[in-house]
Motif scaffolding. Sequence first.
Motif, PDB file in Angstrom:
ATOM      1  N   GLN A  38       0.862  -1.198   0.318  1.00 47.00           N
ATOM      2  CA  GLN A  38       0.254   0.070  -0.244  1.00 47.00           C
ATOM      3  C   GLN A  38       1.021   1.322   0.340  1.00 47.00           C
ATOM      4  N   VAL A  39       2.009   1.279   1.297  1.00 43.53           N
ATOM      5  CA  VAL A  39       3.356   2.116   0.721  1.00 43.53           C
ATOM      6  C   VAL A  39       3.254   2.632  -0.575  1.00 43.53           C
ATOM      7  N   ARG A  40       4.049   1.560  -1.029  1.00 46.73           N
ATOM      8  CA  ARG A  40       4.189   1.591  -2.734  1.00 46.73           C
ATOM      9  C   ARG A  40       3.768   2.168  -3.203  1.00 46.73           C
ATOM     10  N   ALA A  41       2.444   1.705  -3.461  1.00 41.79           N
ATOM     11  CA  ALA A  41       1.351   2.205  -3.989  1.00 41.79           C
ATOM     12  C   ALA A  41       0.780   3.563  -4.305  1.00 41.79           C
ATOM     13  N   ASP A  42       0.998   3.927  -3.205  1.00 39.40           N
ATOM     14  CA  ASP A  42       0.992   4.935  -2.290  1.00 39.40           C
ATOM     15  C   ASP A  42       1.502   6.731  -3.273  1.00 39.40           C
ATOM     16  N   LEU A  43       2.785   6.071  -3.163  1.00 41.59           N
ATOM     17  CA  LEU A  43       4.073   6.535  -3.623  1.00 41.59           C
ATOM     18  C   LEU A  43       4.171   6.317  -5.213  1.00 41.59           C
ATOM     19  N   VAL A  44       4.093   5.827  -5.679  1.00 38.61           N
ATOM     20  CA  VAL A  44       3.712   5.618  -7.572  1.00 38.61           C
ATOM     21  C   VAL A  44       2.202   6.962  -7.371  1.00 38.61           C
ATOM     22  N   GLU A  45       1.081   6.802  -6.761  1.00 39.49           N
ATOM     23  CA  GLU A  45       0.427   7.579  -7.206  1.00 39.49           C
ATOM     24  C   GLU A  45       0.769   8.907  -6.490  1.00 39.49           C
ATOM     25  N   TRP A  46       1.753   9.307  -5.868  1.00 49.92           N
ATOM     26  CA  TRP A  46       1.839  10.840  -5.062  1.00 49.92           C
ATOM     27  C   TRP A  46       2.996  10.682  -6.982  1.00 49.92           C
ATOM     28  N   PRO A  60       7.845  22.268   0.530  1.00 54.09           N
ATOM     29  CA  PRO A  60       6.421  21.426   0.855  1.00 54.09           C
ATOM     30  C   PRO A  60       5.780  22.209  -0.600  1.00 54.09           C
ATOM     31  N   GLU A  61       6.311  23.042  -1.317  1.00 57.35           N
ATOM     32  CA  GLU A  61       5.052  23.575  -2.792  1.00 57.35           C
ATOM     33  C   GLU A  61       5.105  22.352  -3.451  1.00 57.35           C
ATOM     34  N   ASN A  62       5.772  21.063  -3.684  1.00 57.21           N
ATOM     35  CA  ASN A  62       6.122  20.863  -4.345  1.00 57.21           C
ATOM     36  C   ASN A  62       4.873  19.250  -3.718  1.00 57.21           C
ATOM     37  N   ALA A  63       5.313  19.444  -2.278  1.00 62.32           N
ATOM     38  CA  ALA A  63       4.413  18.177  -2.261  1.00 62.32           C
ATOM     39  C   ALA A  63       2.931  18.457  -1.514  1.00 62.32           C
ATOM     40  N   GLN A  64       2.620  19.610  -1.390  1.00 60.09           N
ATOM     41  CA  GLN A  64       1.363  20.466  -1.837  1.00 60.09           C
ATOM     42  C   GLN A  64       0.498  20.587  -2.605  1.00 60.09           C
ATOM     43  N   ARG A  65       1.148  20.294  -3.334  1.00 64.20           N
ATOM     44  CA  ARG A  65       0.529  20.300  -4.966  1.00 64.20           C
ATOM     45  C   ARG A  65       0.035  18.864  -5.052  1.00 64.20           C
ATOM     46  N   ALA A  66       0.675  18.206  -5.022  1.00 65.97           N
ATOM     47  CA  ALA A  66       0.587  16.605  -5.363  1.00 65.97           C
ATOM     48  C   ALA A  66      -0.315  16.343  -4.413  1.00 65.97           C
TER      49      ALA A  66
END
Length: 87
Positions: A38-46, A60-66
């Motif tokens: 699930q963690v790997r699938a979540d990272l793929v989605e992000w 911060p902006e990169n993570a918030q936008r994604a």
Amino acid sequence: MTSLSRAALGVFAAACCFASLPASAQPYDPSQPMTRAQVRADLVEWRAAGYDPLDWIDYPENAQRAGAIVAQRRAAHATGAMPQSVQ
């Protein structure tokens, strides 16, 4: 093995498969621990949403936008609507 025990084994296997269906269809719950898959699938989605874990300059902006894109896609998937792109 008699035909009665084979039938009983078949009924037992079908019951196990039927009982496990709701467990695989549960919605995302952030309070529950996640499996490695699930963690790997979540990272793929992000990462598909544009997040780059190595981009520490725009962190911060990169993570918030994604995160906004992922949340929008999950909400659209939950309602069955088509997701729109977030700019």
